[in-house]
Scaffold this active site. Structure first.
Site, short mmCIF file in Angstrom:
data_model
loop_
_atom_site.label_atom_id
_atom_site.label_comp_id
_atom_site.label_asym_id
_atom_site.label_seq_id
_atom_site.Cartn_x
_atom_site.Cartn_y
_atom_site.Cartn_z
N THR A 125 -43.54 44.76 -10.06
CA THR A 125 -44.93 45.35 -8.84
C THR A 125 -45.92 44.57 -9.61
OG1 THR A 125 -46.09 47.61 -8.61
CG2 THR A 125 -44.14 47.56 -10.14
N GLU A 127 -49.03 46.71 -9.74
CA GLU A 127 -48.59 47.86 -10.42
C GLU A 127 -48.63 47.41 -12.22
OE1 GLU A 127 -50.28 50.67 -9.73
OE2 GLU A 127 -50.17 52.54 -11.75
N TYR A 149 -44.74 54.68 -14.81
CA TYR A 149 -43.98 54.11 -13.45
C TYR A 149 -44.33 52.68 -13.78
CZ TYR A 149 -44.56 51.49 -9.16
OH TYR A 149 -43.73 50.56 -8.08
N LYS A 153 -41.46 50.79 -15.20
CA LYS A 153 -40.78 49.07 -13.51
C LYS A 153 -40.76 48.02 -14.71
CE LYS A 153 -40.62 50.27 -9.77
NZ LYS A 153 -39.46 49.88 -8.36
P1 NAP Z 1 -40.57 54.77 -1.09
O1 NAP Z 1 -41.16 54.37 0.50
O2 NAP Z 1 -41.16 55.65 -1.81
O3 NAP Z 1 -39.28 55.07 -0.75
C1 NAP Z 1 -37.93 55.05 -1.86
C2 NAP Z 1 -36.97 55.35 -2.00
O4 NAP Z 1 -35.98 54.76 -2.92
C3 NAP Z 1 -36.82 56.41 -1.19
O5 NAP Z 1 -35.57 56.07 -0.03
C4 NAP Z 1 -36.11 56.99 -1.83
O6 NAP Z 1 -35.30 58.31 -0.93
C5 NAP Z 1 -35.42 56.17 -2.50
N1 NAP Z 1 -35.59 57.38 -4.32
C6 NAP Z 1 -36.24 57.33 -4.91
N2 NAP Z 1 -35.20 58.49 -5.78
C7 NAP Z 1 -34.34 57.61 -5.92
C8 NAP Z 1 -32.81 58.47 -6.57
N3 NAP Z 1 -33.11 58.95 -7.41
N4 NAP Z 1 -31.57 57.63 -6.26
C9 NAP Z 1 -31.67 57.15 -5.03
N5 NAP Z 1 -33.25 57.01 -4.36
C10 NAP Z 1 -34.51 57.67 -4.78
O7 NAP Z 1 -41.29 53.00 -1.21
P2 NAP Z 1 -41.61 51.37 -0.99
O8 NAP Z 1 -42.91 51.53 -0.82
O9 NAP Z 1 -39.91 51.83 -0.11
O10 NAP Z 1 -41.04 50.41 -1.65
C11 NAP Z 1 -39.84 49.98 -2.06
C12 NAP Z 1 -40.24 49.72 -4.28
O11 NAP Z 1 -41.04 48.59 -3.90
C13 NAP Z 1 -40.15 50.39 -4.69
O12 NAP Z 1 -39.34 50.71 -5.80
C14 NAP Z 1 -41.71 50.48 -5.30
O13 NAP Z 1 -41.90 51.03 -6.58
C15 NAP Z 1 -40.79 49.25 -5.21
N6 NAP Z 1 -43.10 48.64 -4.40
C16 NAP Z 1 -43.29 48.63 -3.57
C17 NAP Z 1 -45.04 48.75 -3.25
C18 NAP Z 1 -45.69 49.11 -2.09
O14 NAP Z 1 -46.64 48.31 -1.77
N7 NAP Z 1 -45.10 49.81 -1.31
C19 NAP Z 1 -45.42 47.62 -4.03
C20 NAP Z 1 -44.51 47.03 -4.84
C21 NAP Z 1 -43.45 47.53 -5.53
P3 NAP Z 1 -35.95 59.56 -0.04
O15 NAP Z 1 -36.38 59.14 1.23
O16 NAP Z 1 -34.87 60.46 -0.62
O17 NAP Z 1 -37.38 60.06 -1.36
O1 G4F Z 2 -52.25 54.13 -2.30
P1 G4F Z 2 -51.98 54.59 -3.93
O2 G4F Z 2 -51.35 55.96 -4.52
O3 G4F Z 2 -51.35 53.27 -4.69
P2 G4F Z 2 -51.16 52.86 -5.94
O4 G4F Z 2 -51.24 53.66 -7.37
O5 G4F Z 2 -51.84 51.30 -6.70
O6 G4F Z 2 -49.18 52.61 -5.57
C1 G4F Z 2 -48.83 51.52 -4.88
O7 G4F Z 2 -48.95 49.99 -5.01
C2 G4F Z 2 -47.93 49.40 -6.46
C3 G4F Z 2 -48.39 48.44 -6.32
O8 G4F Z 2 -49.46 47.98 -6.82
C4 G4F Z 2 -46.70 50.03 -6.54
F1 G4F Z 2 -45.93 49.67 -6.99
C5 G4F Z 2 -46.32 51.54 -6.08
O9 G4F Z 2 -45.11 51.69 -5.80
C6 G4F Z 2 -47.75 52.04 -4.46
O10 G4F Z 2 -46.77 52.07 -3.64
O11 G4F Z 2 -53.52 54.05 -4.48
C7 G4F Z 2 -54.05 53.53 -3.96
C8 G4F Z 2 -55.50 53.60 -5.15
C9 G4F Z 2 -55.25 54.39 -6.72
O12 G4F Z 2 -56.19 53.89 -7.50
C10 G4F Z 2 -55.72 55.52 -6.76
O13 G4F Z 2 -56.46 56.05 -7.74
O14 G4F Z 2 -55.91 54.62 -4.91
C11 G4F Z 2 -57.03 55.68 -4.96
N1 G4F Z 2 -56.89 57.17 -4.58
C12 G4F Z 2 -57.73 57.72 -4.55
N2 G4F Z 2 -57.74 58.94 -4.19
C13 G4F Z 2 -55.79 58.03 -4.13
C14 G4F Z 2 -56.62 58.97 -3.72
N3 G4F Z 2 -54.43 57.91 -4.20
C15 G4F Z 2 -53.45 58.58 -3.90
N4 G4F Z 2 -52.40 58.37 -3.39
N5 G4F Z 2 -54.10 59.93 -3.21
C16 G4F Z 2 -55.52 59.70 -3.23
O15 G4F Z 2 -56.25 61.14 -2.82
#
Ligand code: NAP
Ligand code: G4F
Length: 346
Positions: A125, A127, A149, A153
């Site tokens: 990520t 992050e 987190y 990671k």
């Molecule tokens: P997500 O929507 O939060 O999905 C996470 C998945 O992991 C869900 O299926 C969840 O199951 C499962 N999970 C959580 N804890 C678990 C455990 N203990 N054992 C087995 N399964 C578990 O995340 P996503 O947005 O699809 O992201 C996919 C991956 O990419 C993650 O690893 C995230 O950290 C990484 N990532 C995401 C982003 C982004 O912007 N989306 C960016 C960079 C990296 P439940 O449905 O039961 O909760």
């Molecule tokens: O949407 P966020 O919670 O995503 P964040 O923290 O960037 O993390 C996501 O992206 C990562 C990749 O860079 C992944 F690895 C991670 O698993 C996840 O998918 O927050 C985005 C920004 C942050 O700066 C947060 O402080 O939005 C700001 N924010 C402001 N108000 C908020 C809020 N975020 C959330 N979730 N809720 C708020 O009310």
């Protein structure tokens, strides 16, 4: 026929990846964890729940991971499961370390002992960049993580690299920048906003509480990013790749775009709340995806405004259908919302 195991198939990315792999002729297996209320709405929404084989497994339970790999006998493993909400990692740092960090070693050990030629994708990520030391960020930019987190990671990132070099395992990291979609979880800021805008437009909600709206992110469209994951595993050698759009926008800009999509002014509805500020945040992310473009031919297609529009329109349609009495798989009506009855940290 190739077979793939996707962990976290009930999350945002898992269903899009499963859909892509099915279209490419893969036999797809996905892990899910036991929860008190079934959680398959995304797989149902994409119409693929009966096209994949579901295996119960939890990343904290090595036996269940071994079972999942044995049942699926995969050519490729996509390790997407994670406690992926940065804010929750401050509430549950040890769980996050176990699920997002150590579990990667469990898979790598399984591959090392069982079948060394399984290709392994680790969901790394942006992050990791935390307090960014240069912009845009690429594969060589140093990591300065700012959350439990990101620390977990970071471990997973390095252990994948270490097993690649120590044991010759095809272990890769996709360093994905934020990617969003109508399947995004409601706790993340983009979907929190799109859902609120739809509800405000329909008179179901009056205001929206947010934290740090100055934060900047490089937001792309999730269905395109899973294609990048697949390409990383089709490369002739295991390497790490940044996947990003190269554009950065603030939460405030997201608000402006989302409210104006419904001809509303965000300043009339949005309040900030210090309880929604994180102990540490990542101020700015902007990715340089030139390596993946050059080596794997991957490029983002959907621009920022289009992404915002897709999300807001999707939430508006869903709430309209809901008000018309339609039943369909969806998350929002079950969402407890924000902080009104949640207490975090002293
Ligand atoms: P997500 O929507 O939060 O999905 C996470 C998945 O992991 C869900 O299926 C969840 O199951 C499962 N999970 C959580 N804890 C678990 C455990 N203990 N054992 C087995 N399964 C578990 O995340 P996503 O947005 O699809 O992201 C996919 C991956 O990419 C993650 O690893 C995230 O950290 C990484 N990532 C995401 C982003 C982004 O912007 N989306 C960016 C960079 C990296 P439940 O449905 O039961 O909760
Ligand atoms: O949407 P966020 O919670 O995503 P964040 O923290 O960037 O993390 C996501 O992206 C990562 C990749 O860079 C992944 F690895 C991670 O698993 C996840 O998918 O927050 C985005 C920004 C942050 O700066 C947060 O402080 O939005 C700001 N924010 C402001 N108000 C908020 C809020 N975020 C959330 N979730 N809720 C708020 O009310």
């Amino acid at each position: 026929m190739k077979s793939a195991l996707i962990t976290g198939v009930t999350g945002q990315d898992g269903p899009y990846l499963a859909q892509l792999l099915i279209s490419k002729g893969y036999k797809v297996f996905g892990t899910f964890r036991r929860v008190s209320t079934p959680n398959f709405w995304r797989l149902q929404a994409l119409g693929i729940i009966d096209k994949i084989t579901l295996i119960p497994a939890d990343l904290t339970d090595m036996a269940s991971l071994l079972e999942a790999v044995t049942i699926s006998n995969p050519d490729e493993i996509y390790n997407l499961a994670a406690q992926s909400f940065v804010e929750s990692s401050f509430d549950q740092p040890l769980l996050t370390a176990d699920v997002d960090g150590s579990s990667t070693t469990k898979f790598l050990e399984i591959i090392r002992h069982l079948k060394k030629d399984i290709k392994f994708y680790q969901a790394s990520t942006s992050e990791l960049y935390g307090t960014v030391v240069e912009s845009p960020q690429n594969e060589k930019t140093p990591f300065v993580p700012n959350s439990p987190y990101a620390a977990a990671k970071l471990y997973a990132f390095h252990i994948s690299r270490i097993y690649r070099h120590s044991y010759g395992i095809f272990a890769t990291n996709g360093i994905l920048f934020n990617h969003e979609s109508p399947l995004r979880g409601l706790e993340f800021v983009t979907r929190k906003i799109s859902n609120a805008v739809a509800r405000i437009k329909l008179g179901l909600q009056n205001d929206l509480l947010l934290g740090n709206i100055e934060a900047k992110r490089d937001w792309g469209y999730a269905p395109e990013y899973v294609e990048g994951m697949w390409r990383i595993l089709q490369h002739d050698k295991p390497e790490d790749f940044v996947i990003a759009t190269g554009e950065t926008h603030s939460v405030k800009e997201f608000l402006e775009a989302a409210f104006s999509e419904m001809s509303l002014n965000w300043e009339d509805y949005v309040k900030t709340d210090k309880n929604l500020m994180r102990p540490m945040d990542v101020p700015l992310l902007c990715g340089d995806a030139s390596k993946v473009k050059e080596k794997l031919g991957w490029e983002p297609q959907t621009k920022f405004k289009e992404l915002v529009s897709i999300m807001v329109k999707s939430d508006l349609e869903k709430w309209k259908k809901h008000l018309a009495g339609e039943m369909f798989p969806w998350d929002a009506p079950n969402f407890a919302g924000d902080r009104a009855f949640i207490k975090r940290r002293n």
